[in-house]
Design a protein around this motif. Structure first.
Motif, short mmCIF file in Angstrom:
data_model
loop_
_atom_site.label_atom_id
_atom_site.label_comp_id
_atom_site.label_asym_id
_atom_site.label_seq_id
_atom_site.Cartn_x
_atom_site.Cartn_y
_atom_site.Cartn_z
N LYS A 60 7.31 -28.30 -3.67
CA LYS A 60 7.88 -29.64 -3.92
C LYS A 60 7.08 -30.39 -4.99
N PHE A 61 5.78 -30.08 -5.13
CA PHE A 61 4.95 -30.77 -6.11
C PHE A 61 4.99 -30.11 -7.48
N TRP A 62 5.31 -28.84 -7.53
CA TRP A 62 5.27 -28.11 -8.79
C TRP A 62 6.18 -28.78 -9.82
N GLN A 64 5.93 -31.71 -10.82
CA GLN A 64 5.92 -33.17 -10.61
C GLN A 64 4.54 -33.75 -10.89
N VAL A 67 -1.28 -30.22 -8.50
CA VAL A 67 -1.96 -30.07 -7.20
C VAL A 67 -2.54 -28.66 -7.12
N ALA A 70 -1.23 -27.44 -1.30
CA ALA A 70 -0.50 -28.41 -0.48
C ALA A 70 -0.03 -27.70 0.78
#
Ligand code: ZN
Length: 154
Positions: A60-62, A64, A67, A70
């Motif tokens: 979900k963070f990739w 964006q 990180v 996660a």
């Protein structure tokens, strides 16, 4: 004489009238259990994501924000008794549950071996109006639990 041995009979009497309850299902906790009842501990919907770099939370963070790792400890369902647990520390002053859930997350991270380089835990700040209304930031208690297990500062 240690204060605990002085208070012990009073604590037992207090628990007789006000037994400690499981913050997830609300059942009376067995003797010696301080957090979740054995059934709720056994039945926790654990994700197991902490052992995998490529997991649904990380994805979900990739693209964006950058990180390293996660994860999520539990699957969330709006009809689950674990929702009651989370709402308890978020809305009903049960901050001890946040601390203990943080320790569970800390053990999960430690056992994964993927978070050995963590050197501190930073809680998500709470808006000062909400902090005033609630009286505490549940994220700080989660962070304290994680930090205690990982032996790093908050
Ligand atoms: Zn329970």
């Amino acid at each position: 004489m240690p204060i605990n041995s002085i208070l012990y009979p009073f604590r037992e009497l207090l628990h007789l009238f006000f037994p400690e309850r499981c913050p997830a299902c609300g059942g009376v906790l067995p003797e010696g259990v301080r957090f979740l009842c054995p059934h709720c501990q056994w039945d926790m919907p654990l994700t197991g994501y902490s052992i995998r770099h490529d997991n649904p939370v990380a994805r979900k963070f990739w693209g964006q924000i950058p990180v390293e790792e996660a994860t999520s400890l539990l699957f969330f369902s709006s009809h689950s008794r674990y929702r009651t647990l989370i709402h308890g520390f978020k809305y009903y002053g049960q901050w001890r549950s946040a601390l203990q859930l943080g320790e569970m997350l800390g053990r999960d991270l430690h056992q994964s071996g993927r978070y050995d380089t963590v050197d501190r835990v930073i809680p998500i700040p709470l808006h000062r109006r909400r902090l005033w209304y609630r009286g505490y930031n549940q994220s700080e208690y989660l962070a304290q639990g994680v930090a205690r297990i990982l032996a790093v500062p908050v």
